[in-house]
Design an enzyme around this catalytic site. Structure first.
Site, PDB file in Angstrom:
ATOM      1  N   GLY A 157       3.025  -2.867  29.090  1.00 58.80           N
ATOM      2  CA  GLY A 157       1.990  -1.898  28.691  1.00 58.80           C
ATOM      3  C   GLY A 157       0.642  -2.536  28.414  1.00 58.80           C
ATOM      4  N   ILE A 212       0.836  -1.219   0.000  1.00 59.37           N
ATOM      5  CA  ILE A 212       0.000   0.000   0.000  1.00 59.37           C
ATOM      6  C   ILE A 212       0.866   1.263   0.000  1.00 59.37           C
ATOM      7  CG2 ILE A 212      -2.135  -0.958   1.001  1.00 59.37           C
ATOM      8  CD1 ILE A 212      -1.211   0.302   3.728  1.00 59.37           C
ATOM      9  N   LYS A 241      -2.136   2.562  14.510  1.00 58.28           N
ATOM     10  CA  LYS A 241      -3.507   2.553  13.980  1.00 58.28           C
ATOM     11  C   LYS A 241      -4.187   3.896  14.284  1.00 58.28           C
ATOM     12  CE  LYS A 241      -5.580  -0.316  12.220  1.00 58.28           C
ATOM     13  NZ  LYS A 241      -5.733  -0.726  10.800  1.00 58.28           N
ATOM     14  N   THR A 260      -9.385  -0.360  14.849  1.00 56.87           N
ATOM     15  CA  THR A 260      -9.504  -1.194  16.047  1.00 56.87           C
ATOM     16  C   THR A 260      -9.970  -0.383  17.259  1.00 56.87           C
ATOM     17  OG1 THR A 260      -8.113  -2.327  17.667  1.00 56.87           O
ATOM     18  CG2 THR A 260      -6.996  -0.795  16.257  1.00 56.87           C
ATOM     19  N   ASP A 261     -10.547  -1.082  18.246  1.00 50.30           N
ATOM     20  CA  ASP A 261     -10.917  -0.411  19.503  1.00 50.30           C
ATOM     21  C   ASP A 261      -9.678  -0.071  20.342  1.00 50.30           C
ATOM     22  OD1 ASP A 261     -10.220  -3.000  20.326  1.00 50.30           O
ATOM     23  OD2 ASP A 261     -12.072  -3.385  21.427  1.00 50.30           O
ATOM     24  N   GLU A 262      -8.519  -0.648  19.966  1.00 48.79           N
ATOM     25  CA  GLU A 262      -7.319  -0.447  20.791  1.00 48.79           C
ATOM     26  C   GLU A 262      -6.834   1.000  20.770  1.00 48.79           C
ATOM     27  OE1 GLU A 262      -4.441  -3.598  20.711  1.00 48.79           O
ATOM     28  OE2 GLU A 262      -5.921  -5.048  20.033  1.00 48.79           O
ATOM     29  N   TYR A 294       1.519  -0.811  18.138  1.00 50.87           N
ATOM     30  CA  TYR A 294       0.450  -1.178  17.190  1.00 50.87           C
ATOM     31  C   TYR A 294      -0.702  -0.182  17.278  1.00 50.87           C
ATOM     32  CZ  TYR A 294      -3.891  -3.409  15.633  1.00 50.87           C
ATOM     33  OH  TYR A 294      -5.109  -3.652  15.043  1.00 50.87           O
ATOM     34  N   ASN A 332      -9.378 -13.095  29.598  1.00 54.11           N
ATOM     35  CA  ASN A 332      -8.592 -14.059  28.817  1.00 54.11           C
ATOM     36  C   ASN A 332      -8.642 -15.466  29.408  1.00 54.11           C
ATOM     37  OD1 ASN A 332      -7.847 -11.979  27.121  1.00 54.11           O
ATOM     38  ND2 ASN A 332      -5.907 -11.583  28.172  1.00 54.11           N
ATOM     39  N   PRO A 380       0.040 -20.405  27.247  1.00 58.61           N
ATOM     40  CA  PRO A 380       0.688 -19.298  27.968  1.00 58.61           C
ATOM     41  C   PRO A 380      -0.233 -18.091  28.187  1.00 58.61           C
ATOM     42  CG  PRO A 380       1.348 -19.285  25.662  1.00 58.61           C
ATOM     43  CD  PRO A 380       0.374 -20.413  25.811  1.00 58.61           C
TER      44      PRO A 380
HETATM   45  P1  NAD Z   1      -3.654  -9.833   9.469  1.00 58.35           P
HETATM   46  O1  NAD Z   1      -2.338  -9.516  10.090  1.00 58.35           O
HETATM   47  O2  NAD Z   1      -4.191 -11.219   9.556  1.00 58.35           O
HETATM   48  O3  NAD Z   1      -3.632  -9.468   7.901  1.00 58.35           O
HETATM   49  C1  NAD Z   1      -3.077  -8.285   7.420  1.00 58.35           C
HETATM   50  C2  NAD Z   1      -2.942  -8.422   5.903  1.00 58.35           C
HETATM   51  O4  NAD Z   1      -2.384  -7.194   5.388  1.00 58.35           O
HETATM   52  C3  NAD Z   1      -1.998  -9.547   5.461  1.00 58.35           C
HETATM   53  O5  NAD Z   1      -2.589 -10.270   4.398  1.00 58.35           O
HETATM   54  C4  NAD Z   1      -0.749  -8.824   4.998  1.00 58.35           C
HETATM   55  O6  NAD Z   1      -0.027  -9.512   3.984  1.00 58.35           O
HETATM   56  C5  NAD Z   1      -1.332  -7.510   4.488  1.00 58.35           C
HETATM   57  N1  NAD Z   1      -0.366  -6.406   4.514  1.00 58.35           N
HETATM   58  C6  NAD Z   1       0.475  -6.065   5.532  1.00 58.35           C
HETATM   59  N2  NAD Z   1       1.228  -5.000   5.182  1.00 58.35           N
HETATM   60  C7  NAD Z   1       0.840  -4.654   3.923  1.00 58.35           C
HETATM   61  C8  NAD Z   1       1.233  -3.634   3.027  1.00 58.35           C
HETATM   62  N3  NAD Z   1       2.205  -2.760   3.358  1.00 58.35           N
HETATM   63  N4  NAD Z   1       0.625  -3.552   1.822  1.00 58.35           N
HETATM   64  C9  NAD Z   1      -0.339  -4.448   1.466  1.00 58.35           C
HETATM   65  N5  NAD Z   1      -0.736  -5.437   2.276  1.00 58.35           N
HETATM   66  C10 NAD Z   1      -0.163  -5.540   3.499  1.00 58.35           C
HETATM   67  O7  NAD Z   1      -4.667  -8.776  10.107  1.00 58.35           O
HETATM   68  P2  NAD Z   1      -6.230  -8.912  10.437  1.00 58.35           P
HETATM   69  O8  NAD Z   1      -6.376  -9.464  11.781  1.00 58.35           O
HETATM   70  O9  NAD Z   1      -6.905  -9.546   9.285  1.00 58.35           O
HETATM   71  O10 NAD Z   1      -6.618  -7.365  10.509  1.00 58.35           O
HETATM   72  C11 NAD Z   1      -7.035  -6.656   9.347  1.00 58.35           C
HETATM   73  C12 NAD Z   1      -7.327  -5.222   9.727  1.00 58.35           C
HETATM   74  O11 NAD Z   1      -8.331  -5.183  10.749  1.00 58.35           O
HETATM   75  C13 NAD Z   1      -6.125  -4.479  10.304  1.00 58.35           C
HETATM   76  O12 NAD Z   1      -6.139  -3.156   9.812  1.00 58.35           O
HETATM   77  C14 NAD Z   1      -6.357  -4.505  11.813  1.00 58.35           C
HETATM   78  O13 NAD Z   1      -5.768  -3.386  12.429  1.00 58.35           O
HETATM   79  C15 NAD Z   1      -7.872  -4.449  11.863  1.00 58.35           C
HETATM   80  N6  NAD Z   1      -8.490  -5.055  13.048  1.00 58.35           N
HETATM   81  C16 NAD Z   1      -8.146  -6.330  13.433  1.00 58.35           C
HETATM   82  C17 NAD Z   1      -8.793  -6.911  14.540  1.00 58.35           C
HETATM   83  C18 NAD Z   1      -8.481  -8.323  14.975  1.00 58.35           C
HETATM   84  O14 NAD Z   1      -8.965  -8.756  16.026  1.00 58.35           O
HETATM   85  N7  NAD Z   1      -7.726  -9.099  14.220  1.00 58.35           N
HETATM   86  C19 NAD Z   1      -9.754  -6.179  15.245  1.00 58.35           C
HETATM   87  C20 NAD Z   1     -10.075  -4.879  14.822  1.00 58.35           C
HETATM   88  C21 NAD Z   1      -9.444  -4.345  13.716  1.00 58.35           C
HETATM   89  P1  TYD Z   2      -4.198 -10.921  21.060  1.00 59.28           P
HETATM   90  O1  TYD Z   2      -4.946 -12.048  20.422  1.00 59.28           O
HETATM   91  O2  TYD Z   2      -2.751 -10.758  20.777  1.00 59.28           O
HETATM   92  O3  TYD Z   2      -5.022  -9.593  20.704  1.00 59.28           O
HETATM   93  P2  TYD Z   2      -4.848  -8.068  21.297  1.00 59.28           P
HETATM   94  O4  TYD Z   2      -3.578  -7.966  22.037  1.00 59.28           O
HETATM   95  O5  TYD Z   2      -4.867  -7.283  20.036  1.00 59.28           O
HETATM   96  O6  TYD Z   2      -6.059  -7.863  22.174  1.00 59.28           O
HETATM   97  O7  TYD Z   2      -4.375 -11.044  22.638  1.00 59.28           O
HETATM   98  C1  TYD Z   2      -5.648 -11.061  23.245  1.00 59.28           C
HETATM   99  C2  TYD Z   2      -5.438 -11.062  24.742  1.00 59.28           C
HETATM  100  O8  TYD Z   2      -4.825 -12.306  25.122  1.00 59.28           O
HETATM  101  C3  TYD Z   2      -4.506  -9.978  25.225  1.00 59.28           C
HETATM  102  O9  TYD Z   2      -4.976  -9.486  26.488  1.00 59.28           O
HETATM  103  C4  TYD Z   2      -3.174 -10.684  25.408  1.00 59.28           C
HETATM  104  C5  TYD Z   2      -3.581 -12.089  25.793  1.00 59.28           C
HETATM  105  N1  TYD Z   2      -2.667 -13.167  25.365  1.00 59.28           N
HETATM  106  C6  TYD Z   2      -2.199 -14.102  26.295  1.00 59.28           C
HETATM  107  O10 TYD Z   2      -2.563 -14.061  27.483  1.00 59.28           O
HETATM  108  N2  TYD Z   2      -1.352 -15.079  25.863  1.00 59.28           N
HETATM  109  C7  TYD Z   2      -0.936 -15.165  24.571  1.00 59.28           C
HETATM  110  O11 TYD Z   2      -0.131 -16.072  24.242  1.00 59.28           O
HETATM  111  C8  TYD Z   2      -1.434 -14.212  23.619  1.00 59.28           C
HETATM  112  C9  TYD Z   2      -1.013 -14.261  22.172  1.00 59.28           C
HETATM  113  C10 TYD Z   2      -2.305 -13.229  24.050  1.00 59.28           C
END
Ligand code: NAD
Ligand code: TYD
Length: 355
Positions: free
Chosen positions: A292, A58, A162, A132-134, A158, A257, A213
């Protein structure tokens, strides 16, 4: 057609699959194929000419510009990002490059494409940014859930990256009039999630007989949403969302968790009991906390329900059962994603944590 970035990742792939299952509008899928991007997630679309896959970054304005003028999409949905908090702690650089610089360059390419459009093409164009909500930071135990007006207070590299991307998207609307929509969603789970994240990691470690873990005391709270519900929410925002608005998306499902891990163990005890008759719970290990570490996230999803009529279809009980069943059924996918690079990450992230 629509252009989806990051459509080979977890949520993006689910979105593309669901889109083409419910509509005949083609998708141009643009993905860098980082460690998290997996073409196998899109295998069901092999030979389907409604799906065009292009590998790219991108942050590459020229490449994106060429694709936009050639394919003339009516919308861009931006999933592309570095997405794992623990990786952002070990190495923030990629998060700054993709989530901040990459989103900025994508916005520039899209602005250059959108500005000369005329009439319905210009009016109807949308740039939907998936966030994200983060970005809202950590909530005290009894504080009300995040609303769209909650102040930004990101705590990890992260979430900070975002947050920066959300601000850029907002600025491109206010300054240049780009027709943007932003969604801020809680933790997703479901098929195709890379096993660095909590839920797939616990399922896979449990089945392998490895430790489960849990960071710190395991009482950190997240709101969990089944990925397909996130996809329907994004489709609703894309079709009916008001330009310039933000929509929080969540599952009305706050859980600690340790409770999630116990639920997974209970399901595995039922669906794939251990040969020694012990519960998978005996594999739970408390390890050094994440620096953090945000204590609690919670989403108030009333705006999207009130204004766009969206609510999640799955409860946590139905969604997690489907998810565990998917990982049990898709052993070839599970085996292949655990490459040497994946093992190296596991050693790096967990090797230095005390039990
Ligand atoms: P993911 O890490 O599984 O996938 C990310 C994708 O983006 C991958 O296919 C990767 O190859 C591609 N990518 C990374 N850098 C790129 C670049 N520079 N150019 C083009 N493509 C690139 O992530 P996900 O969990 O599917 O999350 C997708 C989106 O949703 C993200 O923006 C994330 O911040 C947001 N989001 C995720 C969650 C969650 O729980 N996973 C929750 C809320 C929002
Ligand atoms: P994660 O799936 O990494 O999502 P996020 O940090 O974006 O919320 O983690 C979810 C929660 O689980 C987070 O509080 C961290 C915790 N966690 C563990 O306790 N052990 C683990 O091995 C991982 C990956 C996450």
């Amino acid at each position: 057609m629509i252009l989806v970035t990051g459509g080979a990742g977890f949520i993006g792939a689910n979105f593309v699959l669901d889109w083409l299952a419910t509509s005949d509008e083609p998708v141009l899928n643009f993905d860098k194929l980082t460690y998290a991007g997996n073409p196998e997630n899109l295998e069901a679309l092999a030979g389907d000419d409604r799906h065009v896959f292009v590998e790219g970054d991108i942050g590459d304005v020229e490449h994106m510009g060429r694709l936009l003028s050639r394919f003339q999409p009516r919308a861009v949905v931006n999933f592309a990002a570095e997405s794992h908090v623990d990786r952002s702690i070990h190495g923030p650089e990629d998060f700054i490059q993709t989530n901040i610089v990459g989103t900025f360059r994508l916005l520039e390419a899209v602005r250059a494409y959108w500005e000369p459009l005329e009439g319905a093409a210009r009016e109807g164009f949308r740039f939907l940014h998936v966030s994200t909500d983060e970005v809202y930071g950590s909530l005290p135990p009894d504080a009300p859930a995040f609303r769209e007006s909650h102040r930004y207070a990101p705590n990890s590299p992260y979430s900070a990256s975002k947050a920066a991307s959300d601000h850029l998207v907002r600025a491109y609307h206010r300054t240049y009039g780009l027709p943007v929509l932003t969604t801020n969603c809680s933790n997703n789970y479901g098929p195709f999630q890379f096993p660095e994240k909590l839920i797939p990691l616990m399922i896979i470690n449990a089945l392998a007989g490895d430790a489960l873990p849990v960071y710190g005391d395991g009482r950190q709270i997240r709101d969990w949403l089944y990925v397909k519900d996130h996809c329907t929410a994004i489709r609703r925002v894309l079709s009916d969302g008001v330009v310039g608005e933000i929509y929080n998306i969540g599952g009305w499902n706050e859980k600690a968790n340790i409770d999630i891990v116990n639920i997974i163990c209970g399901l595995l005890d039922e669906l794939r009991p251990r040969e020694d008759g012990e519960s998978y719970r005996s594999q739970i290990t408390f390890v050094t906390d994440r620096p953090g570490h945000d204590r609690r996230y919670a989403i108030d999803a009333r705006k999207i329900e009130r204004e766009l009529g969206w609510r999640p279809a799955e409860t946590f009980e139905t969604g997690i059962r489907k998810t565990v069943a998917w990982y049990l059924e898709n052993t070839a996918w599970v085996d292949r994603v655990q490459s040497g690079a994946y093992r190296a990450w596991i050693d790096r992230n967990y090797g230095e944590r005390n039990q």
